[in-house]
Design a protein around this motif. Structure first.
Motif, PDB file in Angstrom:
ATOM      1  N   CYS A 225       0.885  -1.074   0.060  1.00 33.98           N
ATOM      2  CA  CYS A 225      -0.031   0.013  -0.017  1.00 33.98           C
ATOM      3  C   CYS A 225       0.860   1.261  -0.002  1.00 33.98           C
ATOM      4  O   CYS A 225       1.934   1.271   0.577  1.00 33.98           O
ATOM      5  N   GLY A 227      -0.241   3.960   1.315  1.00 31.17           N
ATOM      6  CA  GLY A 227      -0.715   4.800   2.254  1.00 31.17           C
ATOM      7  C   GLY A 227      -0.475   4.152   3.808  1.00 31.17           C
ATOM      8  O   GLY A 227      -0.659   4.917   4.644  1.00 31.17           O
ATOM      9  N   CYS A 401      -6.630   0.862   4.494  1.00 25.90           N
ATOM     10  CA  CYS A 401      -6.929   2.234   4.633  1.00 25.90           C
ATOM     11  C   CYS A 401      -7.341   2.678   3.110  1.00 25.90           C
ATOM     12  O   CYS A 401      -7.661   4.122   3.108  1.00 25.90           O
ATOM     13  N   GLY A 403      -6.120   3.085   0.662  1.00 24.88           N
ATOM     14  CA  GLY A 403      -4.942   3.739  -0.248  1.00 24.88           C
ATOM     15  C   GLY A 403      -4.759   2.890  -1.585  1.00 24.88           C
ATOM     16  O   GLY A 403      -5.070   1.859  -1.763  1.00 24.88           O
TER      17      GLY A 403
HETATM   18 ZN   LIG Z   1      -3.296   0.925   3.136  1.00 25.34          ZN
END
Ligand SMILES: [Zn+2]
Length: 580
Positions: A225, A227, A401, A403
């Motif tokens: 990810c 993020g 999240c 992301g």
């Molecule tokens: Zn994430």
């Protein structure tokens, strides 16, 4: 004092044809290994030295974590594997042999059965727990396609460890201890690794993590990810469902869409159907007929997505999922292969969560050369359940999240599993608790591919001249190039420096070959010794020699008397306070 002229270091000028990735090429060219036959390699003196240094790091960290070293037989009775049901599950990947009494044996691809049998016999009370055992030993796997040198070999060295605990909480602590030890091992080997969530596969168990070395040539796909720290092997990777399905395209005649059969002669693939119906692939419902525990079921994903079979198996909590054969497909859909669709099927229908709420979609009509358009999945088909089934790819959303997920390639060098009680229950590894109650031990298992780790170091650390060894695992951290070995002053200086360094515990190889300097420089770079010392005529006249790191362009001239200390100082700097 090890002399090059007395060793066997067959460096190669050309890239061997058999090599497919840089690390494989370099291990052959640097004279570290030689191929015996497919997936089988001999370690030559330099390769073995490097391997031993990786093993030493592994051993030190296992010992420091409190694990106990044992050594189990590679040959194991088949009967043990029958008791856990893995003789069948492992299938042809296991080498099977017979002794002269025709007793069936296997060459261990792993050792859960043997160690659990040992624990069952030798540990009976809570007082004997927890214990973690490990060994460093050769494993055997009959790979369909051995390749990439040591990366996928039929015989390879592995460190495997097994923890036995009183309960789940205690097992978590053992797992964490091994996880931390693995992090230290790979760091000390000079590797940059990424820890990813992984599928447990044939090992069974609840949870697992893989330690991946990021490399273009890696065999494993993973996502991470952008993020948050989420990262997972592609087999395991999840994605957050899209917020809403793509809006339906208006029907050609502007009317509300309802299912309508359309003749699609000869259109079988997603591309053909998509082009013919002028319908984007994301709005096609790909219908795959599977057998799940022997019974047919339909599995749906959007036309632009691939199904992840591992996720399907996990969602349905079974290891028994397989694509149905043509006869089964024709029987359950009533149509030739290529025209299956969810509308009107009377078998269980499992759909990817990304299809939830989709309307105005197209699918096979369960009739030859026919598709159906205007499908609203929830309205027109009986979906048994929605799961996250699609293979994750670059740009999907993070399950944690939201992301963006990025795709990477990696080499799996370590794998840790929370196994639970599957093996201890089947093999009777039980203990009496403080109240005299009999309970199964809770297990974990932990593997490091030692030979693979060695090659991964090279895959991650090389340049166009050759290997760039981290000092901790180099076959020798220092090479001394004696450019005039037939000149007594030169040979004497090389010998004195080598002896001084050895007395300080620093391993040195002296290149005393009767070769041109160019060849010596070339080979030193190819093999990738972290530190190179050059003794040449002109330097000797000034009482100096040359010291250069493999990673530096320029060499430094050092007074002969100060050379040992100059080399030792650099080695200390590399080891970063870690005991050499
Ligand atoms: Zn994430």
């Amino acid at each position: 004092m090890p002399l090059w002229s007395q060793s066997l270091i067959p460096t190669l000028r050309e890239n061997p044809q058999e090599a497919e990735i840089p690390s494989h090429t370099l291990m052959l060219r640097a004279g570290l290994i030689r191929r015996l036959s497919g997936g089988l390699y001999t370690f030559l003196p330099l390769g073995l030295r490097a391997l031993r240094r990786v093993e030493r790091i592994v051993r030190e960290e296992m010992d420091a974590a409190g694990a106990l070293e044992v050594l189990m037989p590679a040959l194991q009775p088949r009967e043990l594997w029958d008791r856990t049901g893995r003789y069948e599950a492992m299938g042809d990947v296991m080498f099977k042999v017979r002794d002269r009494q025709q007793r069936e044996l296997v060459l261990g691809p792993t050792h859960e059965e043997v160690i659990t049998e040992l624990a069952a016999r030798e540990i009976n009370s809570y007082r004997g727990l927890p214990r973690t055992f490990y060994q460093i030993q050769n494993k055997f796997r009959d790979e369909i396609r051995p390749r990439f040198g040591l990366m996928r070999a039929k015989e390879f060295s592995m460190k495997d460890a097994y923890s036995f605990d009183l309960g789940w909480d205690e097992a978590d602590a053992s797992y964490q201890a091994m996880y931390n030890a693995y992090t230290r091992i790979f760091t000390r080997c000079g590797l940059r690794t990424r820890v990813v969530e992984a599928d447990t596969g044939a090992m069974g168990g609840k949870w697992s993590h893989e330690f991946m070395v990021l490399a273009e040539a890696g065999e494993d796909g993973l996502v991470e990810c952008e993020g948050c720290p989420y990262a997972a092997n592609l087999e395991r990777a999840e994605r957050r469902a899209p917020d809403a399905p793509p809006p339906p395209q208006a029907a050609a005649d502007g009317a509300a869409e309802s299912p309508r059969d359309v003749e699609t002669p000869g259109c079988k693939t997603i591309e053909q159907v998509s082009a013919f119906l002028r319908c984007e692939p994301a709005r096609l419902i790909k219908t795959l007929i599977y057998t799940v525990n022997g019974r047919p079921a339909a599995v749906l994903v959007a036309g632009d997505r691939d199904l992840n079979e591992h996720k399907l198996a996990r969602a349905l909590e079974t290891g028994d999922v397989a694509l149905a054969d043509d006869a089964t497909i024709e029987r359950v859909t009533g149509a030739p292969v290529g025209f299956a669709g969810p509308v009107g099927l009377d078998i269980p229908v499992y759909a990817d969560q990304g299809l939830r709420g989709i309307s105005g979609a197209a699918a096979g009509a369960n009739r030859a050369d026919t598709h159906v358009t205007g499908v609203s999945l929830d309205r027109d088909a009986a979906v048994t359940a929605y799961y996250d089934l699609a293979a994750v790819r670059e740009g999907d959303r993070c399950p944690r999240c939201g992301g963006r997920l990025r795709e990477k390639r990696g080499i799996e060098v370590g794998h840790v599993f929370k196994l639970g009680t599957r093996y201890s229950e089947r093999l009777g590894a039980l203990y009496l608790d403080e109240h005299g109650e009999r309970k199964p031990m809770v297990m974990g298992c932990y593997g490091i591919g030692v030979t693979r780790t060695l090659q991964a170091v090279i895959e991650q650390s090389h340049d166009d001249k050759g290997i760039v060894w981290p000092a901790a695992v180099a076959p020798y951290p220092v090479v001394i190039l004696d450019l005039d070995p037939s000149v007594p002053a030169s040979a004497g200086a090389a010998a004195r420096l080598a002896e001084t360094l050895e007395a300080r515990g620093i391993d040195v190889l002296v290149d005393d070959r009767d070769e041109r300097p160019g060849i010596k420089f070339h080979d030193a770079d190819l093999i990738g010794f972290p530190l190179r010392v050059v003794i040449g005529r002109r330097g000797l006249e000034q009482g100096k020699l040359e010291v250069k790191r493999r990673t530096e362009e320029k060499a430094e001239m050092v007074a002969i008397e100060a050379a040992a200390e100059a080399v030792a100082a650099r080695i200390r700097e590399w080891s970063g306070g870690v005991k050499e």
